[in-house]
Design an enzyme around this catalytic site. Structure first.
Site, PDB file in Angstrom:
ATOM      1  N   GLU A  21      32.000  46.385  88.144  1.00  0.00           N
ATOM      2  CA  GLU A  21      31.020  46.122  89.197  1.00  0.00           C
ATOM      3  C   GLU A  21      31.251  46.942  90.464  1.00  0.00           C
ATOM      4  OE1 GLU A  21      29.616  41.626  88.374  1.00  0.00           O
ATOM      5  OE2 GLU A  21      31.521  41.781  89.401  1.00  0.00           O
ATOM      6  N   TRP A  70      33.401  42.580  78.791  1.00  0.00           N
ATOM      7  CA  TRP A  70      32.920  41.335  79.421  1.00  0.00           C
ATOM      8  C   TRP A  70      31.409  41.267  79.471  1.00  0.00           C
ATOM      9  CZ3 TRP A  70      30.196  40.611  84.073  1.00  0.00           C
ATOM     10  CH2 TRP A  70      30.017  41.738  84.868  1.00  0.00           C
ATOM     11  N   ASP A  94      40.968  41.066  94.805  1.00  0.00           N
ATOM     12  CA  ASP A  94      39.503  41.150  94.786  1.00  0.00           C
ATOM     13  C   ASP A  94      39.027  41.252  96.225  1.00  0.00           C
ATOM     14  OD1 ASP A  94      36.662  40.751  94.015  1.00  0.00           O
ATOM     15  OD2 ASP A  94      37.543  40.169  92.102  1.00  0.00           O
ATOM     16  N   GLU A 118      35.351  31.821  91.650  1.00  0.00           N
ATOM     17  CA  GLU A 118      34.500  31.765  92.855  1.00  0.00           C
ATOM     18  C   GLU A 118      34.196  30.317  93.215  1.00  0.00           C
ATOM     19  OE1 GLU A 118      34.004  33.782  90.272  1.00  0.00           O
ATOM     20  OE2 GLU A 118      32.847  35.569  90.812  1.00  0.00           O
ATOM     21  N   ARG A 142      40.024  34.820  94.135  1.00  0.00           N
ATOM     22  CA  ARG A 142      38.901  34.114  94.784  1.00  0.00           C
ATOM     23  C   ARG A 142      39.396  32.844  95.452  1.00  0.00           C
ATOM     24  NH1 ARG A 142      36.109  36.987  90.956  1.00  0.00           N
ATOM     25  NH2 ARG A 142      34.703  38.422  92.020  1.00  0.00           N
ATOM     26  N   HIS A 153      35.419  45.744  94.125  1.00  0.00           N
ATOM     27  CA  HIS A 153      36.139  44.495  94.413  1.00  0.00           C
ATOM     28  C   HIS A 153      37.375  44.791  95.270  1.00  0.00           C
ATOM     29  CE1 HIS A 153      33.636  41.882  91.986  1.00  0.00           C
ATOM     30  NE2 HIS A 153      33.632  42.802  91.035  1.00  0.00           N
TER      31      HIS A 153
HETATM   32  C1  ACM Z   1      33.683  40.673  85.649  1.00  0.00           C
HETATM   33  O1  ACM Z   1      33.244  39.557  85.336  1.00  0.00           O
HETATM   34  N1  ACM Z   1      33.220  41.284  86.735  1.00  0.00           N
HETATM   35  C2  ACM Z   1      34.688  41.357  84.870  1.00  0.00           C
END
Ligand code: ACM
Length: 793
Positions: free
Chosen positions: A336, A402, A207, A479, A178, A273
């Site tokens: 995600e 996570w 990412d 981020e 990021r 990602h």
């Molecule tokens: C994550 O926080 N997407 C692993």
């Protein structure tokens, strides 16, 4: 991780803090009278037997290693260098079995490579271990026993330690994708990790926003994928930013970490990602088209295509990755990945039919299985985020949990190895206090204490499966962390708390105050090593006890001072000067006249300041000003982020709490009985959020001018209760009384920070009214927040 954007801010009650600070005063008084100071060890060792007296370590003292034992010599040399840096001590490394500090090899026994014993007596110290890492950790314990950094010789307290870790995986993740992080900062973090016996550095290398790992066979990954244009704020494209690591640089980093007992686990994040990858090699994407490397945080739609070309590509990348990183575990992400593109791509659907796979999650599992198999052929193991469980998990795969602990519980009970890194507990991008001077991050506040109390052995894991818990890891997602200063501020001191959870015996009851006393010298050593160490837990907070309207008329104001953590003594001045160890001790709330300036800091028992002095102006202007950090979200609970003004923000750049789902902030204590005028200072920020399936939750208000308006209305909380979000779209605050409306200026022609002023209609509203500041600008961006409100008299 977008799922947490709307997480509620956990505010800490002032009453609780005030109670804590009174208690802290008493504790400090009591502990200065106590005889035996706590041994300054973090994490606390398995067995500790204090001895009598201590060992003098002075210039010329020797560190003796077994003849020909290169690994022991490397550890002794590292310890000598660290003590030279911390104390200016000049120690000599010698071979043989006589020295002030002697390193000795034990027969391999239980406790493994990391176990050690350390005996300190007035006559000398002996570090005994079978493994290289045991010698290293014995040396780190000796370093800690030498206390806070200082000048010259030191007396190390006599003690016998017998120590081994609770868990094998004691990790920290740094997100280099990021925001690219310079290698010297990563090396400094490694130096800070080994001090508290952490042993895994997980590097998130790819990412949507950047690909940081040089791949010789696919040069566009870094030529194109390592660079992005930062999002604009209405004044044309932002600056280009990025960077990547060459394989040689990473090999050197791997060696640097290995010398400090740390394995670097690299992560290539697939199949989601993956926008930077698709930007570099569009053929490896799914639906065609060439996206830019993303400037949006969150979840973006671009997926990797797991067809034959894509799978061959990943294997090539893994070949180069494995050649650089000797780690057994290779992290392949898996988080995600919204599957919309796979659902819509004929080619991907055909692949699923050919493979007899019914769901997109099943295809992700197939991909993980293939890649896990490939890694296994090379003697490596795959680990991924807990989403890899969703379509069924190949037996060899390990899981990093996570989304809370459920993934770890399910995976461990099914026989997979797991690492706990649950959000929000171990997500270090979360703020550690609600202070107005906090750098950017997420607002699911995880205090030092919260991390300290986290136990990485979830209840639902069967006793016979507990061995599948490899350990835990804290993640510094970046981020909102741009600079090394910001990254380090998030990591330190909270990884000290993590270290205690993953190393120390859970049977020893947690004692936060005892921990803080042990952490104090470690914080000083980290700082002396050039690291930024957050003082959030020990910074002094100020609060006027009277309600705002009462305070505005009062001749004496009651001011409560507090620190978040119960350690040290608050000292203060009333003359604007920084407090010293001789300044007045804060014991009970202060009674001061308006106009007073209070400056306060927390001090350790030895008189060293633990926090930077903070200043509080008890002026009428201050009473009439509402800072951004004192505003809450409207609707309530939606405040999720604290963001920098710009992606290239410097360490000291401003940061703002924002509500990205509805650009509305509220002052719940507006002094309307006193206020005759208002000035609202506004900040215009990049809107760079990839919200994927959460996009529908963004509320677009109805605007009546080209760039939207700022509508200020009183009584909006009642209106909030009365209407649901949809009904409010044409009337942002039904039933609320509009105090002011300003059209927002053309972003192309206005600086990012500007202000509006107006006299207020006198509506007879009381003090402590709730007033909302609603921006109706397009949600396509840029977006707005209130920097501060000045109520005028
Ligand atoms: C994550 O926080 N997407 C692993």
């Amino acid at each position: 991780m977008v799922a947490r954007l709307d997480g509620k801010a956990r505010r800490h009650g002032w009453q609780r803090r005030a109670a804590v600070v009174v208690a802290a005063g008493l504790v400090a008084a009591a502990s200065s009278a106590a005889a035996a100071p706590v041994l300054p060890l973090v994490p606390w060792p398995a067995q500790v037997a204090p001895g009598k007296g201590g060992l003098l370590l002075a210039d010329g003292a020797t560190l003796a290693v077994p003849v020909g034992d290169a690994a022991a010599k490397a550890v002794a040399t590292l310890l000598a260098a660290r003590l030279a840096a911390q104390r200016g001590l000049s120690l000599r490394v010698v071979e043989g079995d006589s020295g002030t500090v002697r390193f000795a090899r034990a027969a391999a026994g239980k406790g493994g490579d990391e176990a050690y014993a350390l005996t300190v007596t007035p006559g000398g110290a002996v570090i005994t271990a079978a493994g290289d890492h045991g010698l290293l950790y014995g040396a780190m314990s000796l370093e800690q026993l030498a206390g806070a950094p200082g000048k010259g010789m030191v007396r190390v307290p006599a003690v016998t330690l017998s120590d081994a870790p609770r868990f094998a995986w004691r990790g920290l993740m740094i997100d280099t994708a990021r925001h690219f992080q310079p290698l010297d900062s990563i090396r400094a973090v490694i130096d800070g990790m080994v001090a508290v016996k952490l042993n895994v550095l997980h590097l998130h290398l790819t990412d949507d926003q950047g690909w940081r790992f040089e791949v010789k066979k696919y040069p566009r990954l870094t030529q194109v994928g390592a660079w992005r244009t930062e999002p604009e704020t209405g004044q044309g494209p932002g600056p280009r930013s990025g960077g990547f690591y060459t394989q040689d640089e990473l090999r050197a980093l791997v060696a640097y970490a290995a010398a400090r007992g740390i394995t670097i686990v690299p992560e290539i994040d697939l199949p989601g990602h993956a926008q930077a990858l698709v930007a570099a090699y569009p053929d490896l994407g799914v639906l065609g088209g060439t996206p830019p490397v993303s400037g949006d945080w969150g979840v973006n739609p671009y997926l990797f295509n797991p067809g034959p070309q894509g799978m061959a590509f990943v294997k090539d990348v893994l070949d180069e990755l494995m050649a650089v990183f000797p780690s057994t575990y290779i992290h392949l992400g898996g988080d995600e990945a919204v599957k919309d593109q796979w659902e819509r791509a004929a080619q991907v659907q055909a692949q699923m039919r050919d493979l007899g796979i019914k769901t997109e999650n099943g295809l992700q599992s197939w991909m993980i299985d293939q890649l896990g198999g490939y890694l296994a052929q090379h003697g490596r193991r795959l680990i991924g985020w807990d989403e890899i469980l969703e379509g069924g998990l190949p037996p060899s795969a390990s899981v990093m949990s996570w989304r809370g602990e459920a993934g770890a519980v399910d995976a461990a009970n099914a026989g997979h190895d797991v690492v706990l890194s649950p959000a929000p507990n171990l997500y270090l991008d979360n703020l550690q206090s609600d202070r107005g001077d906090a750098p950017p991050g997420r607002i699911a506040i995880q205090t030092l204490e919260a991390v300290y109390r986290y136990d990485p052995m979830p209840k639902g894991i069967g006793a016979d499966k507990a061995g599948h818990v490899l350990g835990a890891q804290a993640n510094a997602w970046a981020e909102y962390l741009v600079t090394p200063w910001q990254v380090q501020h998030k990591i330190f001191p909270r990884i000290g708390a993590l270290a205690e959870s993953v190393w120390s015996d859970p049977a020893r009851p947690k004692d936060y105050k005892d921990f803080l006393a042990r952490l104090d010298p470690q914080m000083r050593r980290w700082r002396a090593g050039g690291l930024e160490v957050a003082d959030s837990a020990l910074a002094v907070d100020f609060k006027i006890a009277q309600p705002r309207g009462v305070a505005l008329d009062a001749r004496r104001l009651t001011v409560v001072l507090a620190t978040q953590a119960p350690y040290g003594t608050i000292r203060y001045t009333l003359d604007g000067k920084a407090p010293t160890a001789r300044s007045r001790i804060y014991a009970t709330p202060l009674q001061v006249a308006p106009g007073t300036v209070i400056t306060a800091a927390d001090f350790a028992p030895d008189g060293v300041a633990l926090s930077t002095p903070r200043r509080f102006d008890v002026t009428r202007d201050a009473l009439l000003t509402t800072a951004n950090s004192a505003l809450s979200a409207c609707p309530r609970g939606a405040l999720g982020l604290r963001v920098p003004l710009n992606a290239d923000a410097t360490a000291n750049g401003p940061a703002y709490n924002v509500n990205i789902f509805d650009a509305c902030m509220a002052d719940d204590h507006a002094p309307l009985a006193h206020a005759k005028a208002i000035t609202v200072e506004v900040a215009r920020l990049p809107r760079n959020y990839g919200l994927a399936h959460d996009q529908h939750a963004v509320i677009q208000r109805y605007a009546t001018s080209p760039f939207g308006e700022l509508v200020v209305s009183a009584g909006c909380r009642a209106a909030e209760k009365a209407a649901d979000d949809r009904a409010k779209e044409h009337d942002p605050m039904p039933g609320a009384k509009v105090l002011a409306t300003w059209p927002l200026p053309d972003p192309a022609k206005t600086p990012q920070r500007f202000s509006f002023s107006a006299t207020l209609p006198q509506l007879g509203l009381p003090d402590e009214s709730d007033v909302c500041f609603q921006f109706t600008a397009s949600t396509a961006g840029p977006f707005y927040t209130v920097e501060q409100v000045k109520w005028g008299q």
